[in-house]
Motif scaffolding. Structure first.
Motif, PDB file in Angstrom:
ATOM      1  N   VAL A  65     -33.348  -8.603 -55.845  1.00  0.00           N
ATOM      2  CA  VAL A  65     -32.009  -8.857 -55.294  1.00  0.00           C
ATOM      3  C   VAL A  65     -30.977  -7.952 -55.942  1.00  0.00           C
ATOM      4  O   VAL A  65     -30.115  -7.367 -55.268  1.00  0.00           O
ATOM      5  CB  VAL A  65     -31.628 -10.339 -55.487  1.00  0.00           C
ATOM      6  N   ARG A  66     -31.051  -7.807 -57.263  1.00  0.00           N
ATOM      7  CA  ARG A  66     -30.036  -7.049 -57.981  1.00  0.00           C
ATOM      8  C   ARG A  66     -30.196  -5.537 -57.830  1.00  0.00           C
ATOM      9  O   ARG A  66     -29.284  -4.794 -58.167  1.00  0.00           O
ATOM     10  CB  ARG A  66     -30.063  -7.419 -59.469  1.00  0.00           C
ATOM     11  N   THR A  68     -31.258  -3.992 -54.834  1.00  0.00           N
ATOM     12  CA  THR A  68     -31.212  -3.566 -53.431  1.00  0.00           C
ATOM     13  C   THR A  68     -29.815  -3.844 -52.889  1.00  0.00           C
ATOM     14  O   THR A  68     -29.186  -4.841 -53.261  1.00  0.00           O
ATOM     15  CB  THR A  68     -32.247  -4.313 -52.564  1.00  0.00           C
ATOM     16  N   LEU A  70     -26.750  -5.064 -50.564  1.00  0.00           N
ATOM     17  CA  LEU A  70     -26.563  -6.244 -49.729  1.00  0.00           C
ATOM     18  C   LEU A  70     -26.815  -5.930 -48.265  1.00  0.00           C
ATOM     19  O   LEU A  70     -27.387  -6.751 -47.538  1.00  0.00           O
ATOM     20  CB  LEU A  70     -25.142  -6.800 -49.910  1.00  0.00           C
ATOM     21  N   GLN A  73     -30.490  -6.079 -47.553  1.00  0.00           N
ATOM     22  CA  GLN A  73     -30.920  -7.473 -47.502  1.00  0.00           C
ATOM     23  C   GLN A  73     -30.481  -8.127 -46.199  1.00  0.00           C
ATOM     24  O   GLN A  73     -31.251  -8.863 -45.562  1.00  0.00           O
ATOM     25  CB  GLN A  73     -30.345  -8.225 -48.699  1.00  0.00           C
ATOM     26  N   ALA A  98     -28.374 -14.397 -46.274  1.00  0.00           N
ATOM     27  CA  ALA A  98     -28.288 -13.164 -47.057  1.00  0.00           C
ATOM     28  C   ALA A  98     -27.303 -13.311 -48.212  1.00  0.00           C
ATOM     29  O   ALA A  98     -27.586 -12.879 -49.339  1.00  0.00           O
ATOM     30  CB  ALA A  98     -27.875 -11.999 -46.153  1.00  0.00           C
ATOM     31  N   LEU A  99     -26.152 -13.927 -47.955  1.00  0.00           N
ATOM     32  CA  LEU A  99     -25.168 -14.127 -49.015  1.00  0.00           C
ATOM     33  C   LEU A  99     -25.702 -15.076 -50.087  1.00  0.00           C
ATOM     34  O   LEU A  99     -25.490 -14.858 -51.285  1.00  0.00           O
ATOM     35  CB  LEU A  99     -23.864 -14.666 -48.439  1.00  0.00           C
ATOM     36  N   ASN A 102     -28.184 -13.155 -52.174  1.00  0.00           N
ATOM     37  CA  ASN A 102     -27.503 -12.161 -53.002  1.00  0.00           C
ATOM     38  C   ASN A 102     -26.748 -12.821 -54.156  1.00  0.00           C
ATOM     39  O   ASN A 102     -26.848 -12.389 -55.311  1.00  0.00           O
ATOM     40  CB  ASN A 102     -26.547 -11.349 -52.131  1.00  0.00           C
ATOM     41  N   TYR A 106     -27.529 -12.658 -58.673  1.00  0.00           N
ATOM     42  CA  TYR A 106     -26.555 -12.276 -59.702  1.00  0.00           C
ATOM     43  C   TYR A 106     -26.180 -13.465 -60.591  1.00  0.00           C
ATOM     44  O   TYR A 106     -26.055 -13.331 -61.806  1.00  0.00           O
ATOM     45  CB  TYR A 106     -25.311 -11.678 -59.050  1.00  0.00           C
ATOM     46  N   LEU A 160     -18.418 -10.333 -55.274  1.00  0.00           N
ATOM     47  CA  LEU A 160     -19.301 -10.493 -54.123  1.00  0.00           C
ATOM     48  C   LEU A 160     -18.517 -10.852 -52.867  1.00  0.00           C
ATOM     49  O   LEU A 160     -18.873 -10.427 -51.767  1.00  0.00           O
ATOM     50  CB  LEU A 160     -20.356 -11.553 -54.427  1.00  0.00           C
ATOM     51  N   THR A 164     -18.350  -8.915 -48.809  1.00  0.00           N
ATOM     52  CA  THR A 164     -18.842  -9.640 -47.644  1.00  0.00           C
ATOM     53  C   THR A 164     -18.429  -9.010 -46.323  1.00  0.00           C
ATOM     54  O   THR A 164     -18.926  -9.424 -45.275  1.00  0.00           O
ATOM     55  CB  THR A 164     -18.356 -11.108 -47.661  1.00  0.00           C
TER      56      THR A 164
END
Length: 225
Positions: A65-66, A68, A70, A73, A98-99, A102, A106, A160, A164
């Protein structure tokens, strides 16, 4: 150069589109943050365990996740997963997933650092008094870890939120999508994106104010030490 902001604020249609877009951005970010935090707690716990069958998969999840973007993803979840798993969701569902993923990646690393920062002597003392492991975590480890890492969690959440706008790429009518729509109708790109900048700043400041209030209420015990 002539600035013509009136083409935006004199149109009730454009103002409504901006308001709806801002509401969508705030709603998806808030829900994604809450769900992501919940998943992150489980991931952080798994990473601090000594069992490899828990810590290794959690570590792989967090690193993927960290490391790639957003948008990658988002596209994988919106267009790849439905083909692989043969299902269909509305695009807002894909964006929320996805959010959540993500955010959780983190947040998990921040929480892991917080869990490890709590002195182990406190946990050992609680266990020696006969407190069950779950109660030790809920009453001792978790509150202190979140309190220690709350500023970092806040900063990560705001950062984050500001990313968005990418969800507009799959047709989500968020704040960025609203700006692009208005720009395509008015051809006043500078005014539109300056307006978006101001709105994102205001929303970010509102989030910060709310999070400060939450901190003051949830961690008032820190000032009593």
């Amino acid at each position: 150069m002539e600035l013509r902001f009136f083409e935006i604020y004199r149109s009730s249609e454009y103002l409504w589109i901006l308001a709806e877009g801002a509401g969508t951005s705030v709603a998806l970010t808030t829900l994604g943050g809450l769900l992501g935090f919940t998943v992150a707690v489980a991931l952080a716990l798994a990473r601090t365990r000594q069992q490899p069958f828990l810590s290794y998969p959690a570590a792989v999840y967090v690193e993927v996740v960290r490391n790639t973007p957003l948008i990658v993803q988002l596209f994988f979840i919106a267009f790849g997963l439905p083909q692989l798993l043969n299902y269909q969701w509305p695009f807002w569902g894909h964006a929320l997933l996805a959010l959540t993923i993500n955010f959780s990646g983190y947040f998990a690393e921040i929480l892991r650092a917080g869990f490890e920062a709590v002195p182990k002597e406190q946990r050992e003392a609680a266990r020696a008094l006969g407190l069950p492991r779950r109660l030790v975590f809920r009453k001792i480890t978790f509150p202190q870890a979140v309190a220690r890492m709350y500023p970092s969690l806040n900063s990560q959440f705001i950062f984050l939120f500001l990313t968005t706008g990418i969800i507009s790429e799959i047709g989500i009518e968020d704040l960025t999508h609203a700006g692009l729509y208005i720009d395509s109708r008015t051809f006043r790109s500078f005014e539109v994106f300056l307006t978006l900048t101001a709105l994102y700043i205001l929303i970010a400041l509102a989030f910060k104010a709310i999070l400060r209030l939450v901190e003051a209420r949830a961690f008032a015990w820190k000032d009593c030490k």
